[in-house]
Design a protein around this motif. Structure first.
Motif, PDB file in Angstrom:
ATOM      1  N   TYR A  77       0.809  -1.224   0.000  1.00 55.74           N
ATOM      2  CA  TYR A  77       0.000   0.000   0.000  1.00 55.74           C
ATOM      3  C   TYR A  77       0.840   1.270   0.000  1.00 55.74           C
ATOM      4  O   TYR A  77       0.511   2.244  -0.668  1.00 55.74           O
ATOM      5  N   ASP A  78       1.938   1.263   0.766  1.00 49.38           N
ATOM      6  CA  ASP A  78       2.712   2.514   0.817  1.00 49.38           C
ATOM      7  C   ASP A  78       3.409   2.793  -0.518  1.00 49.38           C
ATOM      8  O   ASP A  78       3.613   3.946  -0.889  1.00 49.38           O
ATOM      9  N   GLU A  79       3.744   1.717  -1.255  1.00 47.21           N
ATOM     10  CA  GLU A  79       4.316   1.920  -2.594  1.00 47.21           C
ATOM     11  C   GLU A  79       3.275   2.530  -3.533  1.00 47.21           C
ATOM     12  O   GLU A  79       3.566   3.468  -4.287  1.00 47.21           O
ATOM     13  N   LYS A  87      -3.535   8.774  -0.227  1.00 41.87           N
ATOM     14  CA  LYS A  87      -3.344   8.263   1.126  1.00 41.87           C
ATOM     15  C   LYS A  87      -3.663   6.772   1.146  1.00 41.87           C
ATOM     16  O   LYS A  87      -4.591   6.331   0.444  1.00 41.87           O
ATOM     17  N   PRO A  88      -2.954   5.991   1.964  1.00 41.95           N
ATOM     18  CA  PRO A  88      -3.229   4.556   2.018  1.00 41.95           C
ATOM     19  C   PRO A  88      -4.690   4.220   2.297  1.00 41.95           C
ATOM     20  O   PRO A  88      -5.226   3.273   1.735  1.00 41.95           O
ATOM     21  N   ALA A 147       0.753   4.215  -2.646  1.00 41.26           N
ATOM     22  CA  ALA A 147       0.504   5.578  -2.177  1.00 41.26           C
ATOM     23  C   ALA A 147       1.506   6.550  -2.793  1.00 41.26           C
ATOM     24  O   ALA A 147       1.146   7.647  -3.224  1.00 41.26           O
ATOM     25  N   GLU A 148       2.757   6.117  -2.871  1.00 40.96           N
ATOM     26  CA  GLU A 148       3.795   6.974  -3.449  1.00 40.96           C
ATOM     27  C   GLU A 148       3.561   7.165  -4.952  1.00 40.96           C
ATOM     28  O   GLU A 148       3.684   8.273  -5.476  1.00 40.96           O
TER      29      GLU A 148
END
Lengths: 169, 153
Positions: free
Chosen positions: A131-133, A141-142, A135-136
């Motif tokens: 998810y954070d990838e 936002k996640p 998000a980037e």
């Protein structure tokens, strides 16, 4: 930076760029053009590449932006809309597999989803990014990603159940 | 293999986007096998599709024009090459004009009489040539005066 160095950086994720482009643009040819464009842009900035801590995410974001721009200009100019009922004669292995009915149906279902859901589903369920990838890459936002993803998955399932019931009934 | 109960639970969390990548991989693996309970059958195309979709490749050549780096480098190399060439030409010409090799070889090749007659011939040529230029000088004077007349008229 030498060409070989650049290729070493780009090769692991160029297929992912292409698949994201194809998810958004639908047509293989347009996705290929988009991928080529992105790779050329990356190459022309190759001195800066070293300073990016995540070239892959950066390239994915570029692809996303490029494809969304393409879609926007497509909606503006009616001429290009011819591509919406796109069929290609390309008999690659991929095509032959896709001919299988249910997979074909999946492609059609996915193409009805809003672009954001399509991207999220592509990046998570096909490319298996965290998810954070995502998000980037998508600058979201996640939590927003989870919401979009959940909606996309449920929508696909709904359609599949409908289709499945037709098949039985 | 996974129990149906487990899979059902995972699917529920999957639809809420609460599963991890590893759990989603388990689901995919499950739906790629042959026998699946009828009520889960409709999920099969989804996970099959994700797997197939990931196999698609960008088959075109990666198009790389020589980057700005290389052309920049090449430009300076060409400048350097021209500079080296000019320096080379300059230093090669120096010995030709300054050395007395030419005169030495001239005396070796010709007898003194021959050189003398050649010098005489050259002197005659230059004398006559000078006469010719004097003549041309007259001609110039003539032209000047005619021009004067033309202008006055």
């Amino acid at each position: 930076m030498r060409q070989s160095e650049f290729l070493n950086i780009v090769t692991p994720f160029k297929d992912k760029l292409f698949r994201l482009a194809k998810r958004l643009l639908v047509s293989t040819e347009e996705a290929e053009d988009a991928t080529q464009e992105i790779l050329m842009k990356l190459w022309s900035n190759n001195e800066k590449i070293a300073s990016y801590n995540n070239v892959e995410a950066f390239a994915m974001t570029m692809t996303k932006n490029y494809c969304l721009d393409r879609l926007k200009s497509k909606q503006a100019g009616n001429l290009k809309l011819v591509h919406s009922n796109y069929t290609d004669e390309n008999t690659s292995l991929q095509r032959q597999i896709e001919v299988k009915d249910s997979l074909n149906w999946m492609t059609r279902i996915l193409n009805t989803l809003p672009e954001q859901q399509r991207m999220v589903l592509q990046l998570r369920d096909v490319e298996q990014y965290e998810y954070d990838e995502i998000a980037e890459m998508l600058d979201m936002k996640p939590t927003a990603i989870r919401v979009a993803l959940s909606r996309a998955r449920k929508a696909v399932r709904e359609e599949l159940i409908k289709k499945h019931n037709y098949g039985i009934g | 293999m996974e129990s149906v109960k487990n899979i059902e639970k995972l699917l529920e969390r999957y639809l809420e986007a609460e599963t991890t990548v590893a759990e989603e991989a388990r689901l995919q693996e499950y739906f790629l096998q042959e026998d699946i309970p009828a009520h889960l059958e409709s999920y099969r195309p989804m996970f099959q599709y994700f797997k197939v979709a990931k196999q698609e490749r960008y088959t075109k050549e990666v198009p790389l024009k020589p980057g700005r780096n290389t052309s920049y480098y090449l430009r300076w190399v060409s400048v350097a090459a021209v500079a080296v060439l000019l320096v080379g030409v300059y230093f090669n010409q120096q010995p030709l004009t300054s050395s007395t090799d030419q005169f030495a070889s001239l005396e070796e090749e010709y007898t003194p009489e021959e050189i003398e007659s050649a010098q005489m011939a050259l002197a005659m040529f230059s004398k006559n040539f000078n006469k010719g230029t004097e003549g041309v000088a007259y001609l110039k004077e003539f032209e000047k005066t005619t021009n004067k007349f033309l202008v006055n008229e």
